[in-house]
Scaffold this active site. Structure first.
Site, PDB file in Angstrom:
ATOM      1  N   ASP A 131       0.847  -1.202   0.000  1.00 21.34           N
ATOM      2  CA  ASP A 131       0.000   0.000   0.000  1.00 21.34           C
ATOM      3  C   ASP A 131       0.880   1.249   0.000  1.00 21.34           C
ATOM      4  O   ASP A 131       2.023   1.194   0.440  1.00 21.34           O
ATOM      5  CB  ASP A 131      -0.813   0.082   1.311  1.00 21.34           C
ATOM      6  CG  ASP A 131      -1.945  -0.929   1.373  1.00 21.34           C
ATOM      7  OD1 ASP A 131      -2.128  -1.696   0.410  1.00 21.34           O
ATOM      8  OD2 ASP A 131      -2.636  -0.939   2.409  1.00 21.34           O
ATOM      9  N   ARG A 181      -0.152  -0.405  -8.788  1.00 20.74           N
ATOM     10  CA  ARG A 181      -1.588  -0.198  -8.587  1.00 20.74           C
ATOM     11  C   ARG A 181      -1.779   1.314  -8.479  1.00 20.74           C
ATOM     12  O   ARG A 181      -1.235   1.952  -7.586  1.00 20.74           O
ATOM     13  CB  ARG A 181      -2.016  -0.875  -7.285  1.00 20.74           C
ATOM     14  CG  ARG A 181      -3.469  -0.651  -6.927  1.00 20.74           C
ATOM     15  CD  ARG A 181      -3.848  -1.452  -5.695  1.00 20.74           C
ATOM     16  NE  ARG A 181      -3.565  -0.751  -4.474  1.00 20.74           N
ATOM     17  CZ  ARG A 181      -3.188  -1.333  -3.335  1.00 20.74           C
ATOM     18  NH1 ARG A 181      -3.012  -2.630  -3.259  1.00 20.74           N
ATOM     19  NH2 ARG A 181      -2.969  -0.622  -2.254  1.00 20.74           N
TER      20      ARG A 181
HETATM   21  C1  LIG Z   1      -8.213  -1.307  -4.621  1.00 23.51           C
HETATM   22  C2  LIG Z   1      -7.890   0.004  -3.983  1.00 23.51           C
HETATM   23  C3  LIG Z   1      -6.706   0.140  -3.266  1.00 23.51           C
HETATM   24  C4  LIG Z   1      -6.398   1.369  -2.677  1.00 23.51           C
HETATM   25  N1  LIG Z   1      -5.190   1.517  -2.038  1.00 23.51           N
HETATM   26  C5  LIG Z   1      -4.816   2.751  -1.611  1.00 23.51           C
HETATM   27  C6  LIG Z   1      -3.503   2.975  -1.076  1.00 23.51           C
HETATM   28  O1  LIG Z   1      -2.678   2.052  -0.936  1.00 23.51           O
HETATM   29  N2  LIG Z   1      -3.183   4.255  -0.706  1.00 23.51           N
HETATM   30  C7  LIG Z   1      -4.061   5.302  -0.841  1.00 23.51           C
HETATM   31  O2  LIG Z   1      -3.710   6.446  -0.556  1.00 23.51           O
HETATM   32  N3  LIG Z   1      -5.314   5.092  -1.316  1.00 23.51           N
HETATM   33  C8  LIG Z   1      -5.714   3.858  -1.686  1.00 23.51           C
HETATM   34  N4  LIG Z   1      -6.972   3.679  -2.187  1.00 23.51           N
HETATM   35  C9  LIG Z   1      -7.989   4.758  -2.063  1.00 23.51           C
HETATM   36  C10 LIG Z   1      -7.890   5.756  -3.206  1.00 23.51           C
HETATM   37  O3  LIG Z   1      -6.742   6.544  -3.067  1.00 23.51           O
HETATM   38  C11 LIG Z   1      -9.117   6.694  -3.239  1.00 23.51           C
HETATM   39  O4  LIG Z   1      -9.199   7.408  -2.039  1.00 23.51           O
HETATM   40  C12 LIG Z   1     -10.437   5.974  -3.444  1.00 23.51           C
HETATM   41  O5  LIG Z   1     -10.317   4.931  -4.358  1.00 23.51           O
HETATM   42  C13 LIG Z   1     -11.506   6.977  -3.952  1.00 23.51           C
HETATM   43  O6  LIG Z   1     -11.154   7.459  -5.213  1.00 23.51           O
HETATM   44  P1  LIG Z   1     -11.872   6.999  -6.566  1.00 23.51           P
HETATM   45  O7  LIG Z   1     -10.815   6.684  -7.536  1.00 23.51           O
HETATM   46  O8  LIG Z   1     -12.802   5.900  -6.311  1.00 23.51           O
HETATM   47  O9  LIG Z   1     -12.585   8.300  -7.100  1.00 23.51           O
HETATM   48  P2  LIG Z   1     -13.568   9.371  -6.440  1.00 23.51           P
HETATM   49  O10 LIG Z   1     -13.513  10.547  -7.340  1.00 23.51           O
HETATM   50  O11 LIG Z   1     -13.267   9.574  -4.999  1.00 23.51           O
HETATM   51  O12 LIG Z   1     -14.966   8.663  -6.549  1.00 23.51           O
HETATM   52  C14 LIG Z   1     -15.593   8.402  -7.795  1.00 23.51           C
HETATM   53  C15 LIG Z   1     -16.930   7.764  -7.521  1.00 23.51           C
HETATM   54  O13 LIG Z   1     -16.744   6.476  -6.931  1.00 23.51           O
HETATM   55  C16 LIG Z   1     -17.679   6.258  -5.873  1.00 23.51           C
HETATM   56  N5  LIG Z   1     -16.956   6.194  -4.596  1.00 23.51           N
HETATM   57  C17 LIG Z   1     -15.652   6.497  -4.364  1.00 23.51           C
HETATM   58  N6  LIG Z   1     -15.322   6.288  -3.078  1.00 23.51           N
HETATM   59  C18 LIG Z   1     -16.443   5.869  -2.478  1.00 23.51           C
HETATM   60  C19 LIG Z   1     -16.757   5.504  -1.142  1.00 23.51           C
HETATM   61  N7  LIG Z   1     -15.853   5.524  -0.168  1.00 23.51           N
HETATM   62  N8  LIG Z   1     -18.026   5.112  -0.867  1.00 23.51           N
HETATM   63  C20 LIG Z   1     -18.970   5.057  -1.826  1.00 23.51           C
HETATM   64  N9  LIG Z   1     -18.726   5.395  -3.121  1.00 23.51           N
HETATM   65  C21 LIG Z   1     -17.484   5.796  -3.443  1.00 23.51           C
HETATM   66  C22 LIG Z   1     -18.618   7.433  -5.905  1.00 23.51           C
HETATM   67  O14 LIG Z   1     -19.682   7.108  -6.767  1.00 23.51           O
HETATM   68  C23 LIG Z   1     -17.776   8.534  -6.499  1.00 23.51           C
HETATM   69  O15 LIG Z   1     -18.539   9.529  -7.120  1.00 23.51           O
HETATM   70  C24 LIG Z   1      -7.304   2.465  -2.789  1.00 23.51           C
HETATM   71  C25 LIG Z   1      -8.476   2.319  -3.520  1.00 23.51           C
HETATM   72  C26 LIG Z   1      -8.767   1.120  -4.117  1.00 23.51           C
HETATM   73  C27 LIG Z   1     -10.020   1.007  -4.926  1.00 23.51           C
END
Ligand SMILES: Cc1cc2nc3c(=O)[nH]c(=O)nc-3n(C[C@H](O)[C@H](O)[C@H](O)COP(=O)(O)OP(=O)(O)OC[C@H]3O[C@@H](n4cnc5c(N)ncnc54)[C@H](O)[C@@H]3O)c2cc1C
Length: 309
Positions: A131, A181
């Protein structure tokens, strides 16, 4: 960054709130939307159910920064048990670890030893993911990643599109055939470190996703995972992959358990690689608060659970 998001992310680090939140049933009910449960058995059950719908899984055991080497040893012992269980149950599951959990704050040497133990136990078939935590950890994380990558090409690292440095980090890593990732980034970061506005972060994400897919096709990235729930970005990414003539199995989208379930399944049905990161464990507070911050509308879920008490 919106004021609500900033307040929730600040609360994520508050120990007083953490202690209180864990006691309330309505909070635990809200958390269950994003976690199958607190135990490894709960995660394994979820992996079987998701696997039946052609969704791969990645397990992460939630924990806090640790204070003693013995705690890092018990994290390693837990993940060794997880790897055994994955093999015994023949699951299409990988693991994703936080280096602070393996002792990075105590000693990078100790953390490296612990990471190497897990890599040795994981074999070569699966990718073991690291991560990415908040920005002060990026240098140490990438340094350690580079150190193990030559011997363990099956190790992958998460990179955050919101950080200004990430395009350079990707360019440097491409020389070493990494697995990456790509996420947007979940921590509270200052404007001189990270982009603050969603349109800027989204544009950068798409640009970096294209770079990674092209590099994967050219063989300079071993595996690229596009970890996002953003339907617009996923549409752009899949359209780009199709334009490039990439096979659908060469594009992997990964999401978190409980978020955009319909889209996760649709991608798998349409032939793209689709996988789910399953978090479990008792230390869910900070992790859950980051999920609230990503989508402040999730606060309604908490309020609905208060009303249902
Ligand atoms: C598999 C995976 C691994 C990850 N690992 C890390 C890591 O190691 N370090 C790190 O900093 N971050 C990590 N993250 C979190 C990432 O950085 C984002 O904070 C998170 O994925 C939200 O961003 P988004 O790309 O979904 O887009 P956003 O613009 O935040 O969301 C787009 C749309 O997705 C949906 N959505 C997003 N989040 C949510 C939620 N919590 N609940 C409900 N609906 C939601 C909504 O419909 C939203 O409009 C990880 C995320 C994923 C999916």
């Amino acid at each position: 960054m919106s004021a609500t998001r900033a307040v929730i992310l600040a609360a994520a680090q508050n120990k007083w709130l953490e202690e209180r939140a864990s006691r309330y049933k309505f909070v635990r009910r809200s958390v269950s939307r994003f976690m199958p449960g607190e135990s490894l058995d709960d995660a394994v059950r979820a992996a079987h159910q998701l696997g039946a719908r052609s969704l791969g899984t990645v397990f992460t055991h939630l924990g806090e920064n640790i204070a003693e080497a013995a705690e890092a040893q018990s994290v390693v012992a837990h993940y060794l048990k997880v790897l055994e269980r994955i093999r015994a149950e023949n699951l299409a599951t990988e693991i994703s670890v936080k280096l602070t959990q393996l002792g990075l704050d105590l000693s990078p040497g100790l953390c490296e030893q612990n990471l190497r133990r897990l890599l040795a136990a994981d074999g070569t078939k699966r990718t073991l993911w690291i991560d990415m935590e908040s920005s002060p950890y990026v240098d140490a994380t990438l340094m350690l990643y580079r150190k193990v990558l030559a011997e363990h090409p099956n190790c992958g690292v998460c990179l955050q599109a919101y950080l200004h440095r990430t395009p350079n980090d990707i360019a440097d890593l491409l020389l070493e055939k990494p697995s990456i990732r790509l996420v947007k980034g979940a921590y509270r970061e200052a404007g001189n470190v990270a982009a603050q506005h969603k349109p800027d972060i989204d544009a950068r994400y798409f640009e970096l996703a294209r770079t990674l897919l092209v590099a994967q096709t050219a063989g300079s990235v071993r595996r690229a995972i596009l970890a996002t729930h953003d339907p617009r970005l996923i549409q752009q990414i899949t359209a780009f992959a199709a334009q490039q003539g990439m096979g659908r199995k060469q594009v992997e989208v990964q999401m978190l358990y409980g978020i955009q379930r319909t889209l996760q399944e649709k991608l798998a049905r349409d032939g793209w690689k689709s996988s789910v990161l399953v978090a479990y464990g008792t230390h869910w507070y900070a992790w859950f608060m980051r999920r609230l911050a990503e989508r402040p509308a999730n606060l309604w879920l908490v309020l609905r659970n208060i009303a249902a008490r």
